[in-house]
Design a protein around this motif. Structure first.
Motif, PDB file in Angstrom:
ATOM      1  N   VAL A 230     -78.795 -27.891 -49.181  1.00 49.66           N
ATOM      2  CA  VAL A 230     -78.449 -27.748 -47.999  1.00 49.66           C
ATOM      3  C   VAL A 230     -78.832 -26.093 -47.391  1.00 49.66           C
ATOM      4  CG1 VAL A 230     -76.696 -29.088 -47.840  1.00 49.66           C
ATOM      5  CG2 VAL A 230     -76.080 -27.361 -48.255  1.00 49.66           C
ATOM      6  N   LEU A 231     -78.887 -25.026 -48.063  1.00 51.80           N
ATOM      7  CA  LEU A 231     -79.839 -23.770 -48.077  1.00 51.80           C
ATOM      8  C   LEU A 231     -80.713 -23.900 -47.592  1.00 51.80           C
ATOM      9  CD1 LEU A 231     -77.722 -20.658 -50.550  1.00 51.80           C
ATOM     10  CD2 LEU A 231     -77.001 -21.657 -47.949  1.00 51.80           C
ATOM     11  N   GLU A 242     -75.089 -16.849 -41.149  1.00 45.40           N
ATOM     12  CA  GLU A 242     -73.980 -15.910 -41.699  1.00 45.40           C
ATOM     13  C   GLU A 242     -74.068 -16.450 -43.178  1.00 45.40           C
ATOM     14  OE1 GLU A 242     -71.436 -18.464 -39.727  1.00 45.40           O
ATOM     15  OE2 GLU A 242     -72.276 -17.568 -37.520  1.00 45.40           O
ATOM     16  N   ILE A 243     -73.863 -16.755 -44.176  1.00 45.33           N
ATOM     17  CA  ILE A 243     -73.884 -17.045 -45.711  1.00 45.33           C
ATOM     18  C   ILE A 243     -74.431 -16.089 -45.909  1.00 45.33           C
ATOM     19  CG2 ILE A 243     -74.530 -18.480 -47.234  1.00 45.33           C
ATOM     20  CD1 ILE A 243     -73.057 -20.848 -46.091  1.00 45.33           C
ATOM     21  N   LEU A 244     -76.277 -15.723 -45.366  1.00 48.00           N
ATOM     22  CA  LEU A 244     -76.835 -15.216 -46.111  1.00 48.00           C
ATOM     23  C   LEU A 244     -76.563 -13.636 -46.280  1.00 48.00           C
ATOM     24  CD1 LEU A 244     -80.456 -17.140 -45.710  1.00 48.00           C
ATOM     25  CD2 LEU A 244     -79.146 -16.220 -47.721  1.00 48.00           C
ATOM     26  N   ARG A 245     -75.854 -13.398 -44.741  1.00 48.32           N
ATOM     27  CA  ARG A 245     -75.244 -12.363 -44.456  1.00 48.32           C
ATOM     28  C   ARG A 245     -73.785 -11.290 -45.331  1.00 48.32           C
ATOM     29  NH1 ARG A 245     -77.668 -12.577 -39.539  1.00 48.32           N
ATOM     30  NH2 ARG A 245     -76.162 -13.978 -39.314  1.00 48.32           N
ATOM     31  N   ALA A 246     -72.998 -12.845 -45.839  1.00 48.46           N
ATOM     32  CA  ALA A 246     -71.798 -12.404 -46.776  1.00 48.46           C
ATOM     33  C   ALA A 246     -71.667 -14.007 -47.271  1.00 48.46           C
ATOM     34  CB  ALA A 246     -70.583 -12.886 -46.074  1.00 48.46           C
ATOM     35  N   PRO A 247     -73.137 -13.638 -48.592  1.00 50.20           N
ATOM     36  CA  PRO A 247     -72.581 -14.753 -49.674  1.00 50.20           C
ATOM     37  C   PRO A 247     -71.226 -14.733 -50.477  1.00 50.20           C
ATOM     38  CG  PRO A 247     -74.247 -13.053 -50.347  1.00 50.20           C
ATOM     39  CD  PRO A 247     -73.715 -12.214 -49.205  1.00 50.20           C
ATOM     40  N   GLN A 249     -69.435 -16.967 -53.543  1.00 56.81           N
ATOM     41  CA  GLN A 249     -69.190 -17.161 -55.037  1.00 56.81           C
ATOM     42  C   GLN A 249     -70.383 -17.651 -55.622  1.00 56.81           C
ATOM     43  OE1 GLN A 249     -65.678 -18.382 -56.575  1.00 56.81           O
ATOM     44  NE2 GLN A 249     -65.502 -20.172 -54.853  1.00 56.81           N
ATOM     45  N   ILE A 250     -70.547 -18.476 -54.620  1.00 56.56           N
ATOM     46  CA  ILE A 250     -71.941 -19.572 -56.034  1.00 56.56           C
ATOM     47  C   ILE A 250     -73.081 -18.620 -55.154  1.00 56.56           C
ATOM     48  CG2 ILE A 250     -73.196 -21.552 -54.720  1.00 56.56           C
ATOM     49  CD1 ILE A 250     -71.048 -23.151 -54.308  1.00 56.56           C
ATOM     50  N   GLY A 251     -73.373 -17.956 -54.967  1.00 60.62           N
ATOM     51  CA  GLY A 251     -74.830 -17.416 -54.093  1.00 60.62           C
ATOM     52  C   GLY A 251     -75.106 -16.081 -55.454  1.00 60.62           C
ATOM     53  N   VAL A 252     -73.421 -15.634 -55.870  1.00 60.28           N
ATOM     54  CA  VAL A 252     -73.709 -13.929 -56.192  1.00 60.28           C
ATOM     55  C   VAL A 252     -73.656 -14.682 -57.629  1.00 60.28           C
ATOM     56  CG1 VAL A 252     -72.223 -11.457 -56.139  1.00 60.28           C
ATOM     57  CG2 VAL A 252     -72.626 -13.233 -54.503  1.00 60.28           C
ATOM     58  N   LYS A 253     -72.579 -14.935 -57.997  1.00 61.44           N
ATOM     59  CA  LYS A 253     -72.321 -15.250 -59.193  1.00 61.44           C
ATOM     60  C   LYS A 253     -73.702 -15.650 -59.935  1.00 61.44           C
ATOM     61  CE  LYS A 253     -67.135 -15.295 -59.830  1.00 61.44           C
ATOM     62  NZ  LYS A 253     -66.808 -16.556 -60.057  1.00 61.44           N
TER      63      LYS A 253
ATOM     64  N   ALA B  39     -82.785 -20.359 -53.734  1.00 57.86           N
ATOM     65  CA  ALA B  39     -81.956 -21.175 -52.332  1.00 57.86           C
ATOM     66  C   ALA B  39     -82.500 -19.832 -51.726  1.00 57.86           C
ATOM     67  CB  ALA B  39     -81.757 -21.742 -52.480  1.00 57.86           C
ATOM     68  N   MET B  40     -81.944 -18.472 -52.241  1.00 56.28           N
ATOM     69  CA  MET B  40     -81.022 -17.766 -50.802  1.00 56.28           C
ATOM     70  C   MET B  40     -82.280 -16.666 -50.820  1.00 56.28           C
ATOM     71  SD  MET B  40     -76.934 -17.310 -51.996  1.00 56.28           S
ATOM     72  CE  MET B  40     -76.209 -17.494 -50.846  1.00 56.28           C
ATOM     73  N   LYS B  41     -83.067 -16.398 -52.358  1.00 52.86           N
ATOM     74  CA  LYS B  41     -84.252 -15.179 -51.931  1.00 52.86           C
ATOM     75  C   LYS B  41     -85.019 -15.798 -50.873  1.00 52.86           C
ATOM     76  CE  LYS B  41     -84.557 -13.583 -56.389  1.00 52.86           C
ATOM     77  NZ  LYS B  41     -85.300 -13.624 -58.214  1.00 52.86           N
ATOM     78  N   GLN B  42     -85.369 -16.996 -51.071  1.00 57.84           N
ATOM     79  CA  GLN B  42     -86.285 -17.265 -50.461  1.00 57.84           C
ATOM     80  C   GLN B  42     -86.073 -17.636 -48.886  1.00 57.84           C
ATOM     81  OE1 GLN B  42     -87.260 -21.555 -51.362  1.00 57.84           O
ATOM     82  NE2 GLN B  42     -89.221 -21.686 -52.636  1.00 57.84           N
ATOM     83  N   LEU B  43     -84.731 -17.662 -48.246  1.00 53.39           N
ATOM     84  CA  LEU B  43     -84.558 -17.725 -46.845  1.00 53.39           C
ATOM     85  C   LEU B  43     -84.522 -16.245 -46.595  1.00 53.39           C
ATOM     86  CD1 LEU B  43     -81.619 -20.282 -47.264  1.00 53.39           C
ATOM     87  CD2 LEU B  43     -83.957 -20.239 -46.300  1.00 53.39           C
ATOM     88  N   ARG B  44     -83.823 -15.235 -47.471  1.00 51.03           N
ATOM     89  CA  ARG B  44     -83.991 -13.751 -46.889  1.00 51.03           C
ATOM     90  C   ARG B  44     -84.970 -12.976 -46.694  1.00 51.03           C
ATOM     91  NH1 ARG B  44     -80.033 -12.244 -51.327  1.00 51.03           N
ATOM     92  NH2 ARG B  44     -78.475 -12.586 -50.398  1.00 51.03           N
ATOM     93  N   PRO B  45     -85.964 -13.391 -46.652  1.00 50.08           N
ATOM     94  CA  PRO B  45     -87.435 -12.485 -45.485  1.00 50.08           C
ATOM     95  C   PRO B  45     -87.049 -13.549 -44.048  1.00 50.08           C
ATOM     96  CG  PRO B  45     -87.460 -13.794 -47.720  1.00 50.08           C
ATOM     97  CD  PRO B  45     -86.865 -14.178 -47.814  1.00 50.08           C
ATOM     98  N   HIS B  46     -86.822 -14.552 -43.915  1.00 50.65           N
ATOM     99  CA  HIS B  46     -86.728 -14.874 -42.803  1.00 50.65           C
ATOM    100  C   HIS B  46     -85.636 -14.021 -41.690  1.00 50.65           C
ATOM    101  CE1 HIS B  46     -89.466 -17.022 -43.664  1.00 50.65           C
ATOM    102  NE2 HIS B  46     -88.745 -18.124 -44.902  1.00 50.65           N
ATOM    103  N   GLU B  47     -84.552 -13.516 -42.603  1.00 54.82           N
ATOM    104  CA  GLU B  47     -83.852 -13.152 -41.480  1.00 54.82           C
ATOM    105  C   GLU B  47     -84.338 -11.485 -40.837  1.00 54.82           C
ATOM    106  OE1 GLU B  47     -79.914 -13.809 -41.231  1.00 54.82           O
ATOM    107  OE2 GLU B  47     -81.713 -15.474 -41.611  1.00 54.82           O
TER     108      GLU B  47
END
Lengths: 253, 57
Positions: A230-231, A242-247, A249-253, B39-47
Motif C-alpha cells: 500500500v505504501l 507522514e509515515i515516511l517521516r516517522a516510520p 516498527q514495520i519499516g524499521v526492523k 517500498a520506503m526506500k523508493q518513496l523517500r526521494p520524492h519527499e
C-alpha cells in the motif's frame, strides 16, 4: 449502512497500515510459539507410527505447509475477486502480496513431500494426481507473479492477474479430493473427516498446533507485505508522507 | 539422544524436512520486511528534503 462505512474505513490504506503495524506482533509471536510447541509435540511427544515408525514425524512439517499452500491460494483468489468486483484497492494489494508467500509454501510442501516419499514409498516423485495438482498450484503462483511483472501499470496488472487467480481456484478442490478421486500412493484425508479422524489424539494435537501456527504466521507475514504494497500504491498521498517521516516498527526492523 | 536423532533410521529425512521448514519460514519474514524497506526506500526521494530540522528529543 453502518457496516459499509465500517468496512470502508477498515479497507482504507492508511487505516490498514496503522492497524497492521499494531497487529503484526500479536500474530507473529503466538505463531512462533505454536509452531515450536507443535514441533516439540510432533518430534518428541507423539508416539511412533505402528507402520511408519519414527519417519512419520515428517508429516508435522509437510502437512501444514501443504495446507497453507492451498489456504493462501484461496485467500489470493477471494481477494482478487473482491478487487475485481468492488474495485477495492486493498483487496488487490492483498492478492498481490499473497502470491510469493503461497509459492514458497508450495515449494516447501513439494520438497518435504519428496523427502518423506523416498523412505515411505521408495520414490521421491510419482506422477499421481495429488503431486501433479500440487505442482500445478506452484505453476499457478509463478504464472501469477510473472503476469504481474509483465505490466507497468499496477491497475492493469491487478485486473489481468486477478482473473488468473480466480480461474485457477478450480485447482484447489482438485488437490484436496485428488486422493479420493484417483488411485494414489498418497494417503487419504486424515483429519478433515472431523466426525471420525483416523489419527490418535497424541498425534493429532501437535499437527493442529502447527496448522494454527502456520495460519497465524501467514496473517502476520501477509500484513507486513501488504503494508509495503500500500505504501507503493499510495505513494502520492499525504498519509504515506507522514509515515515516511516517522516510520513505525514495520519499516524499521 | 543419538536414538532420537536417528529417528529409527529415517533421521536424514525427518531432520531435512525440519531444516527446510526453518529456511522457508525465515525466508518469508526476511523477504516481507525487505519488501517494506524497499517500498520506503523508493518513496523517500520524492519527499521534500527538510535539512533545517534537526532531530532533537
Amino acid at each position: 449502512m453502518k457496516i459499509w462505512n465500517w468496512i470502508h474505513k477498515l479497507a482504507s490504506p492508511p487505516h490498514f497500515y496503522r492497524m497492521a503495524e499494531f497487529l503484526v506482533p500479536w500474530f507473529m509471536w503466538p505463531a512462533v510459539l505454536l509452531i515450536l510447541i507443535g514441533a516439540y509435540g510432533g518430534l518428541v511427544l507423539a508416539p511412533p507410527d505402528y507402520m511408519q515408525g519414527q519417519g512419520f514425524r515428517m508429516i508435522y512439517f509437510h502437512v501444514p505447509s501443504a495446507y497453507l499452500s492451498m489456504l493462501v491460494y484461496v485467500v489470493m483468489a477471494v481477494a482478487a475477486a473482491i478487487g475485481l468486483i468492488w474495485r477495492i484497492k486493498l483487496a488487490h494489494a492483498v492478492a498481490a502480496s499473497s502470491a510469493s508467500i503461497g509459492a514458497s509454501f508450495t515449494v516447501l510442501a513439494l520438497v518435504t513431500g519428496m523427502v518423506g516419499g523416498k523412505p515411505m514409498w521408495g520414490a521421491y516423485w510419482v506422477w499421481d494426481a495429488r503431486l501433479t495438482s500440487e505442482l500445478v498450484l506452484l505453476f499457478l503462483y509463478l504464472g501469477y507473479i510473472t503476469l504481474r511483472a509483465a505490466f507497468d501499470e499496477i491497475s492493469k496488472a491487478d485486473r489481468a492477474s486477478g482473473v488468473l487467480a480466480v480461474v485457477g481456484v478450480v485447482n484447489i478442490p482438485i488437490i484436496h479430493f485428488s486422493v479420493v478421486w484417483w488411485n494414489t500412493l498418497h494417503q487419504g484425508p486424515t483429519i478433515t473427516k472431523l466426525d471420525n479422524p483416523s489419527i490418535t489424539g497424541d498425534m493429532l494435537w501437535p499437527l493442529l498446533a502447527m496448522i494454527l501456527g502456520y495460519t497465524l504466521f501467514f496473517v502476520a507475514v501477509l500484513a507486513i507485505r501488504v503494508s509495503g504494497e500500500v505504501l507503493t500504491r499510495e505513494s502520492r498521498s499525504r498519509w504515506v508522507g507522514e509515515i515516511l517521516r516517522a516510520p513505525g516498527q514495520i519499516g524499521v526492523k | 539422544m543419538a536414538e532420537f536423532l536417528s529417528m529409527g533410521g529415517n533421521g536424514v529425512f525427518v531432520w531435512s524436512t525440519v531444516g527446510l521448514t526453518i529456511v522457508v519460514l525465515a525466508f518469508n519474514v526476511i523477504a516481507a520486511r525487505r519488501h517494506v524497506r524497499q517500498a520506503m526506500k523508493q518513496l523517500r526521494p520524492h519527499e521534500p528534503v527538510d535539512s533545517n530540522r534537526s532531530t532533537s528529543t
